[in-house]
Design a protein around this motif. Structure first.
Motif, PDB file in Angstrom:
ATOM      1  N   LEU A 104      45.622  43.787  38.340  1.00  0.00           N
ATOM      2  CA  LEU A 104      44.713  44.513  37.256  1.00  0.00           C
ATOM      3  C   LEU A 104      45.501  45.464  36.468  1.00  0.00           C
ATOM      4  N   LYS A 105      46.021  45.919  37.494  1.00  0.00           N
ATOM      5  CA  LYS A 105      46.645  47.984  37.294  1.00  0.00           C
ATOM      6  C   LYS A 105      47.215  47.156  35.640  1.00  0.00           C
ATOM      7  N   GLY A 106      46.998  48.265  34.336  1.00  0.00           N
ATOM      8  CA  GLY A 106      47.728  48.508  33.834  1.00  0.00           C
ATOM      9  C   GLY A 106      47.585  47.644  32.778  1.00  0.00           C
ATOM     10  N   LYS A 107      46.708  46.720  32.866  1.00  0.00           N
ATOM     11  CA  LYS A 107      47.667  44.687  32.297  1.00  0.00           C
ATOM     12  C   LYS A 107      46.130  45.205  30.803  1.00  0.00           C
ATOM     13  N   GLY A 108      45.438  45.794  30.942  1.00  0.00           N
ATOM     14  CA  GLY A 108      44.360  45.866  29.972  1.00  0.00           C
ATOM     15  C   GLY A 108      43.334  44.459  29.846  1.00  0.00           C
ATOM     16  N   ILE A 109      43.157  44.283  31.631  1.00  0.00           N
ATOM     17  CA  ILE A 109      42.936  43.262  31.289  1.00  0.00           C
ATOM     18  C   ILE A 109      40.715  43.680  32.187  1.00  0.00           C
ATOM     19  N   ARG A 110      40.029  43.726  31.784  1.00  0.00           N
ATOM     20  CA  ARG A 110      38.648  44.445  31.817  1.00  0.00           C
ATOM     21  C   ARG A 110      38.086  43.151  33.532  1.00  0.00           C
ATOM     22  N   VAL A 111      37.412  43.839  33.982  1.00  0.00           N
ATOM     23  CA  VAL A 111      36.779  43.222  35.680  1.00  0.00           C
ATOM     24  C   VAL A 111      35.333  43.572  34.577  1.00  0.00           C
ATOM     25  N   ILE A 112      34.741  42.182  34.537  1.00  0.00           N
ATOM     26  CA  ILE A 112      32.792  42.327  34.565  1.00  0.00           C
ATOM     27  C   ILE A 112      32.360  41.868  36.056  1.00  0.00           C
ATOM     28  N   SER A 113      31.501  42.966  36.469  1.00  0.00           N
ATOM     29  CA  SER A 113      31.251  42.528  37.656  1.00  0.00           C
ATOM     30  C   SER A 113      30.296  43.101  37.544  1.00  0.00           C
TER      31      SER A 113
END
Ligand code: PMP
Ligand code: GLU
Length: 387
Positions: free
Chosen positions: A192-201
């Motif tokens: 996901l690095k650099g893709k502007g996508i969040r991880v909702i953990s």
């Protein structure tokens, strides 16, 4: 007079639905055993209740900051630092009316119409409805039971589009009990690095992990991991405080935390001031009450898994965390709404059908109930299966 399209589309909650049905039957004097809603059967520990009483007596009965008191947010930071080894400051924390509210706020804050949020089936019932309420689209990945119900960086890569806003990771998971390893999460963070996508953990069960294993947060996996992750947690499960309604998010993205603080200013204001004081006592204490509950849950898990494995036509993976067994009943049928109904009507046992978790063919049994009731409930299921 009509209702909005948004609200008309939401489905009733399978977890809360089955619980109220079982409660209504019990009220009529019917002897029902509920493996329904996931809520610790333990009472809130006395020192926490006392903190609530003290708060009332000390007049802590007024509005607080919408994002929660500074003391509570600092205590959350201290806990995240000492146990999870992740450093935040109080401005990174927003306290809400339960983790459910925290999640709802996140989707409202990050999604526009048509955006996509990736979620993993079996998923906790409310994710997809909350995503839809934000006019976004839940994109559902379906890892096989043989893969432990876990996605990999590879399978996730295939689901990402230009519309992807976030991926929900719930480890340990409700309902499957699966737990992601550090390496598995690290691969996801790298993808996901650099893709502007969040991880909702969603880490609401992170203290209820068995066999000496530990739940890992993507936020603990380097600078990038921390930047992309929004931690969601609360006191409901860890401290047996479901009714007090205190949850929180932790994120170092100030645009997100300020947006959610603003949203709370205009929607809910602060979570209950008395509950915040009780949560402060819970979070600031040592974790002895948590280990007592965890040890008891482990005994029940071991017993339930052993019994299910001994039954014909059903099976389950051993949950590594949380307090549910997700039982494969597909040999009997895939319409688990019907199976759950029959179990309730014929055997007087309430279970949650897999449809609510996006997984027909399975039923969820909560072991957050006494050993005596677990034994009796499983006896009833076994007898029903034989018939
Ligand atoms: N996430 C998961 C996976 C859950 O099972 C629950 C259960 N209620 C929540 C979030 C929300 O918890 P609460 O609102 O009680 O903090
Ligand atoms: N999270 C619990 C469950 O899955 C409580 C009910 C709910 O909030 O959905 O059963």
């Amino acid at each position: 007079m009509s209702l909005s399209k948004r609200i008309s589309q939401i489905q009733p909650s399978a977890t809360l639905g089955i619980t109220s049905k079982a409660r209504a039957m019990a009220k009529q004097g019917i002897d029902v055993i509920s493996f329904g809603a996931g809520e610790p059967d333990f009472d809130t520990p006395d020192y926490i209740k006392q903190a609530g009483l003290d708060a009332i007596k000390a007049g802590k009965t007024k509005y607080t900051q919408s994002a929660g008191t500074l003391e509570l947010r600092q205590a959350i930071c201290d806990k995240l630092s000492s146990i999870d080894k992740i450093d935040y400051t109080p401005k990174d924390i927003i306290v809400s009316n339960g983790a459910k509210h925290s999640l709802y706020n996140i989707f409202q804050a990050i999604c526009d119409k048509g955006d996509e949020v990736i979620t993993v089936a079996p998923y906790w019932v409310s994710y997809v409805e909350m995503i839809r309420l934000a006019e976004a689209i839940p994109v559902i990945l379906r890892p096989a039971e043989g893969e432990g119900f876990k996605i990999t960086a590879e399978s996730l890569a295939g689901a990402i589009t230009s519309k992807t806003k976030a991926v929900i990771i719930n480890s340990p998971s409700n309902p499957s009990g699966c737990l992601y390893t550090r390496d598995e999460l690290y691969d996801i963070v790298c993808l996901l690095k650099g893709k502007g996508i969040r991880v909702i953990s969603d880490e609401i069960y992170n203290r209820l992990v068995y066999d000496g294993l530990k739940a890992v947060s993507c936020a603990s996996l380097g600078r990038e991991g921390k930047d992309m992750t929004v931690i969601v947690n609360g006191v409901s499960k860890t401290y047996a405080m479901t009714g007090w309604r205190i949850g929180y998010i932790a994120s170092n993205d100030t645009s997100l935390t300020s947006a959610i603080a603003n949203l709370q200013d205009h929607s809910s204001s602060n979570p209950c001031s008395i509950s915040q004081e009780a949560a402060l006592a819970a979070i600031s204490s040592d974790e002895s009450s948590v280990s007592m509950m965890r040890d008891e849950f482990k005994k029940r898990r071991d017993y339930m898994v052993k019994r299910i494995k001994a039954m014909k036509s059903v099976s389950c993976l051993e949950p590594k965390g949380a307090f549910y067994c997700f039982v494969n009943v597909s040999v009997i049928g895939h319409d688990t709404l019907k199976i759950a109904d029959r179990l309730l009507e014929d055997a007087r046992v309430a279970v949650v059908p897999g449809e609510g978790f996006g997984c027909p063919g399975y039923i969820r049994l909560s072991f957050a109930t006494s050993m005596k009731l677990i034994k009796e409930g499983l006896d009833r299921i076994e007898k029903w299966l034989k018939q």
